[in-house]
Design a protein around this motif. Structure first.
Motif, PDB file in Angstrom:
ATOM      1  N   THR A   1       0.827  -1.204   0.000  1.00  0.00           N
ATOM      2  CA  THR A   1       0.000   0.000   0.000  1.00  0.00           C
ATOM      3  C   THR A   1       0.866   1.261   0.000  1.00  0.00           C
ATOM      4  N   LEU A   2       1.868   1.292   0.867  1.00  0.00           N
ATOM      5  CA  LEU A   2       2.732   2.472   0.937  1.00  0.00           C
ATOM      6  C   LEU A   2       3.507   2.672  -0.363  1.00  0.00           C
ATOM      7  N   MET A   3       4.072   1.581  -0.899  1.00  0.00           N
ATOM      8  CA  MET A   3       4.812   1.691  -2.150  1.00  0.00           C
ATOM      9  C   MET A   3       3.892   2.137  -3.285  1.00  0.00           C
ATOM     10  N   GLY A   4       2.664   1.619  -3.289  1.00  0.00           N
ATOM     11  CA  GLY A   4       1.706   2.031  -4.303  1.00  0.00           C
ATOM     12  C   GLY A   4       1.385   3.504  -4.222  1.00  0.00           C
ATOM     13  N   LEU A   5       1.200   4.015  -2.995  1.00  0.00           N
ATOM     14  CA  LEU A   5       0.923   5.446  -2.827  1.00  0.00           C
ATOM     15  C   LEU A   5       2.130   6.300  -3.214  1.00  0.00           C
ATOM     16  N   LEU A   6       3.332   5.822  -2.861  1.00  0.00           N
ATOM     17  CA  LEU A   6       4.539   6.558  -3.250  1.00  0.00           C
ATOM     18  C   LEU A   6       4.647   6.681  -4.760  1.00  0.00           C
ATOM     19  N   ALA A   7       4.131   5.690  -5.480  1.00  0.00           N
ATOM     20  CA  ALA A   7       4.236   5.682  -6.936  1.00  0.00           C
ATOM     21  C   ALA A   7       3.090   6.437  -7.601  1.00  0.00           C
ATOM     22  N   VAL A   8       1.866   6.245  -7.127  1.00  0.00           N
ATOM     23  CA  VAL A   8       0.710   6.741  -7.879  1.00  0.00           C
ATOM     24  C   VAL A   8       0.467   8.236  -7.697  1.00  0.00           C
ATOM     25  N   ILE A   9       0.757   8.781  -6.528  1.00  0.00           N
ATOM     26  CA  ILE A   9       0.451  10.202  -6.296  1.00  0.00           C
ATOM     27  C   ILE A   9       1.236  11.120  -7.240  1.00  0.00           C
ATOM     28  N   PRO A  10       2.567  10.954  -7.372  1.00  0.00           N
ATOM     29  CA  PRO A  10       3.279  11.805  -8.347  1.00  0.00           C
ATOM     30  C   PRO A  10       2.787  11.601  -9.778  1.00  0.00           C
ATOM     31  N   LEU A  11       2.416  10.365 -10.130  1.00  0.00           N
ATOM     32  CA  LEU A  11       1.919  10.106 -11.479  1.00  0.00           C
ATOM     33  C   LEU A  11       0.607  10.852 -11.734  1.00  0.00           C
ATOM     34  N   LEU A  12      -0.276  10.841 -10.760  1.00  0.00           N
ATOM     35  CA  LEU A  12      -1.541  11.561 -10.916  1.00  0.00           C
ATOM     36  C   LEU A  12      -1.318  13.065 -10.980  1.00  0.00           C
ATOM     37  N   MET A  13      -0.378  13.577 -10.213  1.00  0.00           N
ATOM     38  CA  MET A  13      -0.069  15.009 -10.268  1.00  0.00           C
ATOM     39  C   MET A  13       0.460  15.386 -11.651  1.00  0.00           C
ATOM     40  N   ALA A  14       1.316  14.540 -12.212  1.00  0.00           N
ATOM     41  CA  ALA A  14       1.869  14.825 -13.543  1.00  0.00           C
ATOM     42  C   ALA A  14       0.804  14.706 -14.624  1.00  0.00           C
ATOM     43  N   GLN A  15      -0.132  13.785 -14.434  1.00  0.00           N
ATOM     44  CA  GLN A  15      -1.146  13.570 -15.462  1.00  0.00           C
ATOM     45  C   GLN A  15      -2.258  14.608 -15.395  1.00  0.00           C
ATOM     46  N   LEU A  16      -2.751  14.921 -14.210  1.00  0.00           N
ATOM     47  CA  LEU A  16      -3.886  15.820 -14.064  1.00  0.00           C
ATOM     48  C   LEU A  16      -3.474  17.282 -14.012  1.00  0.00           C
ATOM     49  N   LEU A  17      -2.230  17.552 -13.575  1.00  0.00           N
ATOM     50  CA  LEU A  17      -1.738  18.937 -13.559  1.00  0.00           C
ATOM     51  C   LEU A  17      -0.657  19.079 -14.627  1.00  0.00           C
ATOM     52  N   SER A  18       0.581  18.907 -14.244  1.00  0.00           N
ATOM     53  CA  SER A  18       1.685  18.879 -15.213  1.00  0.00           C
ATOM     54  C   SER A  18       2.892  18.263 -14.523  1.00  0.00           C
ATOM     55  N   SER A  19       3.922  17.937 -15.284  1.00  0.00           N
ATOM     56  CA  SER A  19       5.079  17.233 -14.723  1.00  0.00           C
ATOM     57  C   SER A  19       5.780  18.040 -13.648  1.00  0.00           C
ATOM     58  N   ARG A  20       5.762  19.377 -13.744  1.00  0.00           N
ATOM     59  CA  ARG A  20       6.483  20.173 -12.740  1.00  0.00           C
ATOM     60  C   ARG A  20       5.836  20.065 -11.359  1.00  0.00           C
ATOM     61  N   TYR A  21       4.543  19.736 -11.323  1.00  0.00           N
ATOM     62  CA  TYR A  21       3.876  19.579 -10.035  1.00  0.00           C
ATOM     63  C   TYR A  21       4.285  18.281  -9.325  1.00  0.00           C
ATOM     64  N   SER A  22       4.930  17.382 -10.031  1.00  0.00           N
ATOM     65  CA  SER A  22       5.348  16.107  -9.434  1.00  0.00           C
ATOM     66  C   SER A  22       6.775  16.158  -8.890  1.00  0.00           C
TER      67      SER A  22
END
Length: 621
Positions: free
Chosen positions: A94-115
């Motif tokens: 769960t922790l590893m999944g959250l470490l991975a998915v949150i930056p990906l969602l920030m880059a996808q829904l906002l932009s890469s600089r937000y990650s």
């Protein structure tokens, strides 16, 4: 004409990086939700650091982080093994999944600089720079135009490929068993499923809400709270700290306290011309053999105080710095005891602490074999408070049996033989049940990947050794080795029991004690036996043991002498330099001795060992 001009006018090129659908909302609102996501992500990093190191990590990047750049598989077994605590698969995943998915969602829904800030936190707080590198690649990919598909979920799946490669290459633990090795990937497979689940929920909700900001941190916070709850209920912070500070700091498994040869160090000192000139000027011999002897003598004198001479420090590697390691381990034990005073693991921490405090170099072996070997089977008075606390506060723990043996030794050293005998009897009664429980423990096999965590620091081997020490002490104080109503014989027996067999003057103390005894005193055979064991020449030692056996038949000392004589003959049989005729003679005599020991002394403390050795010996030709 104008239409042709318009058609031929070059269109502005599209940028390689794209902006996400959430950016069309007002920026103040986006920033507020973004900062909330950062806070949740920091909490994920901190919780990861807490269960891995036992501490809430500080923001830093040190040498150890760089060394462990690609390390991930070790977290499967350290500090909390998934094979002992299967729920840790869920927590780590769960922790590893959250470490991975949150930056990906920030880059996808906002932009890469937000990650970027999330990737930095992975490096500085979670101490996973290897993950950060692959995460950065994934974030750039998911924010790039070529991978910006109509289906954002498919884009997410494709852009987890670098992370999957990282988990696949560096996520496994080392194991010769393919089943155990395969299970070591379970947390990272679950992490990938978490990535898909979280991204699916966030993207699914966003499809109906026009990707309003705030969904990511809410879903992530919910999963973080669930993982904390599962960890706290199923494993516990106390158990995690026990694994970090105590279980993985077993003094018997620490390299600094393992046996080592001192020959290379002495060679280096003796052959160093600069150092030899310095030693010669300090009244050391110039002759190599005599110099070596002098250096060993000085090493023995210094190691009595757990110190190294100045001229040895340059030749020593880190594995010889046992005193430094001792301080580190003691600090770990004390930290656990202070943090969790009511933990059920406190007896193990006290047991390890007592053993570690008593671990000392065997000074005699330095002079005879040039070996640094440690022992912990002699009770020291200065460690007595630790064993008192273990015995009084946790009298029913298996580890308290070790404390009972030490108290029995203290009592016997004060001529309180009856009290010591009663304590040994009580300890043997407890040990019987402990050995039964240890014998019922199943060793993990290919068909049994998961095992229960050990409830005691004692093992089957250490329990057997403890039983032999208890029975040997009981044999000395059962009334056959001193004369009743004769205080002097009681005093000599007490003194003999408290002699340290590893001290440099052990032989001199035995000889002095032997001189004080009378010819008919029952203790005399035990003193002679102890002196026989110190004889270096195997042939002379063999003759001395045979003399004791013939002179003191049907005694505990005789059984002890027979066992040592049998071991000596087995050793001579295995020696390469022994001719074939003598080999067969030694083998035949060894078998006869062990068979006689089992027949005439069936209740001896050495019965189990003699049976095992006899079963392993071939028939003599």
């Amino acid at each position: 004409m104008m239409n042709d001009t318009i058609k031929n006018t070059p269109k502005p090129s599209k940028s390689f990086m794209t902006a996400g659908p959430t950016l069309h909302y007002s920026h103040p609102h986006i920033y507020r939700q973004w900062w909330l996501t950062i806070i949740v992500y920091a909490a994920v990093c901190i919780f990861w650091s807490k269960i891995i190191t036992g501490n809430i990590s500080s923001i830093s990047l040190n040498i150890e982080t760089v060394k462990g750049l690609w390390q991930l598989g070790k977290y499967v077994v350290y500090p909390i093994s998934i094979y002992e605590y299967p729920l840790n698969i869920f927590v780590l995943g769960t922790l590893m999944g959250l470490l991975a998915v949150i930056p990906l969602l920030m880059a996808q829904l906002l932009s890469s600089r937000y990650s970027v800030i999330f990737i930095i936190m992975v490096v500085l707080i979670a101490k996973l720079p290897g993950l950060a590198i692959f995460l950065a690649i994934s974030c750039v990919g998911i924010a790039s135009r070529p991978l910006r598909f109509r289906s954002r979920f498919i884009s997410m799946i494709l852009c987890t490929a670098p992370l999957i490669a990282y988990w696949a290459i560096y996520g496994g633990t080392k194991s010769v068993d393919p089943v155990i090795w395969g299970f070591s990937f379970a947390p990272w497979i679950f992490a990938w499923l978490i990535v898909l689940a979280v991204s699916g929920v966030v993207i699914g909700i966003g499809h109906f809400t026009r990707y309003k900001p705030g969904v990511t941190w809410l879903v992530s916070l919910l999963l973080l709270l669930v993982s904390i709850g599962v960890f706290n209920i199923g494993i516990g912070f106390s158990e995690a700290d026990y694994q970090i500070y105590v279980a993985h700091n077993n003094p018997f498994k620490i390299a600094e306290f393992h046996s080592k040869t001192l020959t290379p160090i002495l060679d280096k000192v003796v052959k160093d011309p600069v150092l030899r000139n310095y030693l010669n000027a300090s009244f050391y011999s110039d002759e190599p053999i005599l110099l070596r002897k002098q250096l060993k003598r000085e090493m023995q004198d210094m190691l009595r105080w757990n110190r190294w001479s100045d001229w040895f420090t340059g030749a020593l590697t880190e594995k010889f710095m046992y005193e430094k390691k001792r301080k580190e381990l003691l600090a770990s034990y004390d930290k656990f005891i202070e943090k969790h005073p009511h933990s059920k693991r406190i007896p193990i921490a006290l047991y390890y602490k007592g053993i570690l405090l008593e671990m000392s170099p065997d000074i005699r072996l330095i002079g005879t074999q040039e070996k640094l070997r440690f022992y912990s089977d002699y009770p020291k008075q200065e460690v007595r408070p630790t064993w008192i606390k273990l015995y009084t506060d946790f009298p029913n723990s298996p580890e308290s049996i070790e404390a009972r043996w030490r108290f029995a030794m203290y009592l016997a050293g004060e001529s309180e033989f009856e009290t010591a005998q009663a304590m040994c009897t009580e300890a043997l009664g407890m040990l019987k049940y402990v050995e039964k429980d240890l014998g019922n423990q199943v060793i993990p096999t290919r068909r049994k990947v998961f095992t229960k965590p050990k409830d005691t620091a004692l093992t089957s081997l250490s329990a057997k050794r403890l039983e032999r020490r208890l029975r040997k002490l009981m044999g000395l104080i059962d009334g056959t080795n001193h004369i009743e109503n004769n205080p002097q014989t009681c005093k000599r027996l007490a003194k003999f029991i408290m002699l340290n067999p590893h001290s440099i003057d052990y032989k001199q103390q035995l000889e002095k004690l032997l001189g004080e005894t009378t010819r008919s005193e029952p203790l005399r055979e035990n003193i002679l036996l102890a002196l026989s064991k110190l004889i270096e020449d195997p042939i002379l030692r063999m003759k001395s043991l045979e003399e004791i056996i013939s002179k003191y038949p049907n005694t505990d000392g005789c059984a002890d002498a027979k066992f040592d004589l049998g071991l000596l003959k087995v050793k001579l049989w295995r020696t390469k330099d022994t001719n074939e005729k003598d080999k067969q003679l030694y083998l035949r005599e060894a078998r006869d001795i062990f068979e006689e020991l089992l027949s005439k002394h069936p209740d001896s403390v050495y019965t189990d060992q003699a049976t095992t050795i006899l079963d392993g010996l071939p028939k003599a030709k």
